[in-house]
Design a protein around this motif. Structure first.
Motif, PDB file in Angstrom:
ATOM      1  N   ARG A  10       0.871  -1.179   0.000  1.00 50.11           N
ATOM      2  CA  ARG A  10       0.000   0.000   0.000  1.00 50.11           C
ATOM      3  C   ARG A  10       0.901   1.219   0.000  1.00 50.11           C
ATOM      4  O   ARG A  10       2.046   1.156   0.422  1.00 50.11           O
ATOM      5  CB  ARG A  10      -0.892   0.007   1.236  1.00 50.11           C
ATOM      6  N   PHE A  11       0.350   2.348  -0.427  1.00 54.29           N
ATOM      7  CA  PHE A  11       1.131   3.568  -0.513  1.00 54.29           C
ATOM      8  C   PHE A  11       0.531   4.665   0.349  1.00 54.29           C
ATOM      9  O   PHE A  11      -0.675   4.928   0.289  1.00 54.29           O
ATOM     10  CB  PHE A  11       1.191   4.072  -1.956  1.00 54.29           C
ATOM     11  N   ALA A  12       1.380   5.308   1.145  1.00 53.38           N
ATOM     12  CA  ALA A  12       1.020   6.513   1.881  1.00 53.38           C
ATOM     13  C   ALA A  12       1.834   7.632   1.242  1.00 53.38           C
ATOM     14  O   ALA A  12       3.016   7.445   0.934  1.00 53.38           O
ATOM     15  CB  ALA A  12       1.359   6.370   3.358  1.00 53.38           C
ATOM     16  N   ASN A  14       2.726  12.035   0.778  1.00 50.07           N
ATOM     17  CA  ASN A  14       2.668  13.439   1.146  1.00 50.07           C
ATOM     18  C   ASN A  14       2.923  14.182  -0.156  1.00 50.07           C
ATOM     19  O   ASN A  14       4.056  14.239  -0.624  1.00 50.07           O
ATOM     20  CB  ASN A  14       3.711  13.784   2.204  1.00 50.07           C
ATOM     21  N   ARG A  50      -3.919  10.826   1.734  1.00 52.72           N
ATOM     22  CA  ARG A  50      -2.693  10.529   2.484  1.00 52.72           C
ATOM     23  C   ARG A  50      -2.321   9.061   2.293  1.00 52.72           C
ATOM     24  O   ARG A  50      -1.163   8.723   2.212  1.00 52.72           O
ATOM     25  CB  ARG A  50      -2.871  10.820   3.975  1.00 52.72           C
ATOM     26  N   GLU A  51      -3.343   8.209   2.275  1.00 53.83           N
ATOM     27  CA  GLU A  51      -3.125   6.792   2.000  1.00 53.83           C
ATOM     28  C   GLU A  51      -3.954   6.452   0.779  1.00 53.83           C
ATOM     29  O   GLU A  51      -5.158   6.706   0.739  1.00 53.83           O
ATOM     30  CB  GLU A  51      -3.554   5.936   3.188  1.00 53.83           C
TER      31      GLU A  51
END
Length: 109
Positions: A10-12, A14, A50-51
């Motif tokens: 999974r990717f978070a 900014n 954000r996620e």
């Protein structure tokens, strides 16, 4: 980072004020894949994310894989990012984009 085939990631993010995001990879076999938007051909507006939704399941190809997140104020195409990875896999560049790269290695379980 060491992973195994079929691991899910999974990717978070900014976005740092960028409006668009495209995440892709190029594996040790030279196969280019777009992870966000999954299978897409162009970056997507990132908004307040954000996620990122969902997870990506890695394929069975072993070896190193270069992940690239492309943040930009204008939409980018998957073709632009793929060309950048072909030109310089370790330090790709795309005009008007901030690229964040990470190398993962997939090993047999």
């Amino acid at each position: 980072v060491t992973l195994q085939p079929r691991d899910r990631i999974r990717f978070a993010v900014n976005a740092g004020g960028a409006k668009y995001l495209l995440i892709a990879s190029r594996d040790s076999a030279g196969v280019f894949s777009v992870y966000y938007p999954f299978g897409g051909q162009q970056s997507q507006a990132v908004g307040d994310l954000r996620e990122l939704p969902g997870a990506v399941e890695l394929d069975a190809t072993l070896g190193s894989e270069r992940l690239v997140a492309a943040f930009s104020d204008e939409p980018l195409t998957a073709g632009q990012l793929e060309a950048a990875l072909q030109a310089d896999a370790k330090s790709p560049t795309v005009a008007g984009a901030r690229l964040v790269t990470m190398e993962v290695v997939k090993v047999a379980p």
